[in-house]
Write a protein that holds these residues in place. Structure first.
Motif, PDB file in Angstrom:
ATOM      1  N   ASP A 175       9.371  14.320  63.238  1.00 11.63           N
ATOM      2  CA  ASP A 175       8.799  15.127  62.150  1.00 11.63           C
ATOM      3  C   ASP A 175       9.911  15.779  61.336  1.00 11.63           C
ATOM      4  O   ASP A 175       9.910  15.718  60.102  1.00 11.63           O
ATOM      5  CB  ASP A 175       7.883  16.225  62.692  1.00 11.63           C
ATOM      6  CG  ASP A 175       6.573  15.709  63.236  1.00 11.63           C
ATOM      7  OD1 ASP A 175       6.363  14.476  63.278  1.00 11.63           O
ATOM      8  OD2 ASP A 175       5.747  16.545  63.613  1.00 11.63           O
ATOM      9  N   ALA A 176      10.839  16.425  62.017  1.00  9.07           N
ATOM     10  CA  ALA A 176      11.932  17.109  61.334  1.00  9.07           C
ATOM     11  C   ALA A 176      12.800  16.122  60.563  1.00  9.07           C
ATOM     12  O   ALA A 176      13.248  16.425  59.454  1.00  9.07           O
ATOM     13  CB  ALA A 176      12.775  17.895  62.336  1.00  9.07           C
ATOM     14  N   ALA A 177      13.035  14.956  61.135  1.00  8.76           N
ATOM     15  CA  ALA A 177      13.850  13.946  60.455  1.00  8.76           C
ATOM     16  C   ALA A 177      13.160  13.471  59.179  1.00  8.76           C
ATOM     17  O   ALA A 177      13.802  13.334  58.131  1.00  8.76           O
ATOM     18  CB  ALA A 177      14.136  12.779  61.387  1.00  8.76           C
ATOM     19  N   ILE A 178      11.864  13.220  59.239  1.00  9.43           N
ATOM     20  CA  ILE A 178      11.119  12.784  58.058  1.00  9.43           C
ATOM     21  C   ILE A 178      11.211  13.846  56.967  1.00  9.43           C
ATOM     22  O   ILE A 178      11.534  13.546  55.815  1.00  9.43           O
ATOM     23  CB  ILE A 178       9.647  12.486  58.418  1.00  9.43           C
ATOM     24  CG1 ILE A 178       9.559  11.225  59.276  1.00  9.43           C
ATOM     25  CG2 ILE A 178       8.784  12.358  57.161  1.00  9.43           C
ATOM     26  CD1 ILE A 178       8.198  11.005  59.921  1.00  9.43           C
ATOM     27  N   LEU A 179      10.940  15.091  57.323  1.00 11.37           N
ATOM     28  CA  LEU A 179      10.957  16.169  56.340  1.00 11.37           C
ATOM     29  C   LEU A 179      12.357  16.392  55.777  1.00 11.37           C
ATOM     30  O   LEU A 179      12.515  16.634  54.573  1.00 11.37           O
ATOM     31  CB  LEU A 179      10.391  17.441  56.958  1.00 11.37           C
ATOM     32  CG  LEU A 179       8.903  17.365  57.321  1.00 11.37           C
ATOM     33  CD1 LEU A 179       8.490  18.612  58.091  1.00 11.37           C
ATOM     34  CD2 LEU A 179       8.031  17.134  56.110  1.00 11.37           C
TER      35      LEU A 179
END
Length: 72
Positions: free
Chosen positions: A5-9
């Motif tokens: 999630d953090a990588a996508i954002l």
């Protein structure tokens, strides 16, 4: 190590507002050597973020429903 999630954002935040990423980019950011095994989880993370209204899913420029059956 970032979550998917953090990588996508983070990847999206670093790009123009109308730019896109591929789930594989997030998987590579989380695990450069084992990214391929993370692909199902990366796709699901993108779908979950879309369901929450945090990202929009597109394929070839067309919007996608996060609950629809699609590949890629």
């Amino acid at each position: 190590r970032p979550t998917l999630d953090a990588a996508i954002l983070a990847l999206l935040a670093a790009r123009a507002p109308d730019a896109t990423i591929c789930p594989s980019e997030a998987a590579r950011a989380v695990d450069p050597d084992g990214w391929h095994a993370l692909m199902p989880a990366a796709r699901e993370a993108a779908r979950a973020l879309a369901r929450a209204g945090r990202v929009k899913l597109r394929q070839r420029g067309r919007p996608l429903d996060p609950d629809a059956d699609f590949r890629g």
